[in-house]
Design an enzyme around this catalytic site. Structure first.
Site, PDB file in Angstrom:
ATOM      1  CE  LYS A  50      74.870  67.223  86.157  1.00  0.00           C
ATOM      2  NZ  LYS A  50      74.237  66.429  85.578  1.00  0.00           N
ATOM      3  CG  HIS A 103      77.940  70.332  87.733  1.00  0.00           C
ATOM      4  ND1 HIS A 103      76.960  70.482  88.399  1.00  0.00           N
ATOM      5  CD2 HIS A 103      77.497  68.719  87.805  1.00  0.00           C
ATOM      6  CE1 HIS A 103      75.633  70.164  88.851  1.00  0.00           C
ATOM      7  NE2 HIS A 103      75.985  68.911  89.151  1.00  0.00           N
TER       8      HIS A 103
END
Ligand SMILES: O=P(O)(O)OC[C@H]1O[C@H](OP(=O)(O)OP(=O)(O)O)[C@H](O)[C@@H]1O
Length: 225
Positions: free
Chosen positions: A101, A103
């Protein structure tokens, strides 16, 4: 056979997690039985599965601080197992993402924080070991994060020779045995193929599975360790 082994096979057949017939595996082998933990798909089923894993973990006496479930099927499993274990031992759990991921909190680990993982003894919870790839990757993830892998618990040990095994007939080893040897950590399973054979032979599942018994025994003879 132990009550929890029987209970697990009963639950697995009820939910079509364990099926009998003819199935082509990733290894190319045609197996007379197939196991798909994704079918434990109700609250009660996953709760019971968590309790059975938890019982196996407590019986094994393995010492650990934290549980790790590899994505994806390891995620609901590790959640259910840590919930079931909490009556005896409340411990943290974590799992990984298949894609990093980029962000928000970022990274590929969810659950225990990077600080909390460091130096902790970590038990891996997954459904099944086929070639051992998922467990090796999990060990890499854990070690990279500063944790110490101390064992693996899975639902079923197929007790069959690893698909990458090139050793002669006398030295047949299973993926489970390879993990125990190369990674030097124990692998615990709730049931083994032998438990399934014993279950059918004992007439626990009724007549309906007896027809598959010979094919299962034959598979065990050809690919078994
Ligand atoms: O020993 P191996 O050869 O690695 O095979 C076993 C792994 O394969 C499956 O995961 P997979 O990543 O294929 O699918 P999932 O996302 O459904 O868990 C299974 O849940 C194990 O983690």
């Amino acid at each position: 056979m132990k009550e929890f082994e029987k209970g697990f096979i009963e639950l697995a057949t009820d939910f079509n997690v364990l099926r009998f017939g003819e199935f082509k595996l990733k290894s190319g082998r045609i197996s007379p039985y197939f196991f798909n933990a994704g079918q434990f798909n109700t609250g009660k089923a996953i709760k019971t599965v968590g309790q059975l894993y938890s019982q196996k973990i407590l019986d094994s006496k393995v010492e650990f601080d934290l549980l790790f479930g590899p994505a994806y099927k390891g995620i609901p499993l590790v959640t259910a197992v840590s919930s079931a274990l909490s009556d005896h031992k409340d411990c943290q759990f974590m799992y990984d993402r298949k894609e990093v991921k980029d962000h928000g909190e970022g990274g590929n680990l969810v659950g225990a924080t990077a600080e909390e993982i460091k130096g902790k003894r970590i038990l891996i919870v997954d459904d099944v070991i086929t070639a051992g790839t998922a467990i090796k990757q999990s060990v890499d993830v854990i070690v990279k994060a500063g944790g110490i892998p101390v064992g693996v618990v899975v639902a079923i040990d197929r007790q069959e020779v690893g698909s990458n095994n090139s050793a002669g007939e006398q030295e047949r080893t299973s993926a489970v045995m390879d993990i125990q040897k190369t990674l030097n950590i124990p692998v615990y399973s709730i049931v083994k193929l032998d438990s399934i054979i014993e279950y059918i032979e004992g007439g626990y599942g009724g007549e309906k599975y007896v027809a598959y018994l010979e094919k299962i025994r034959e598979y065990r003879r050809v690919f078994g360790v």
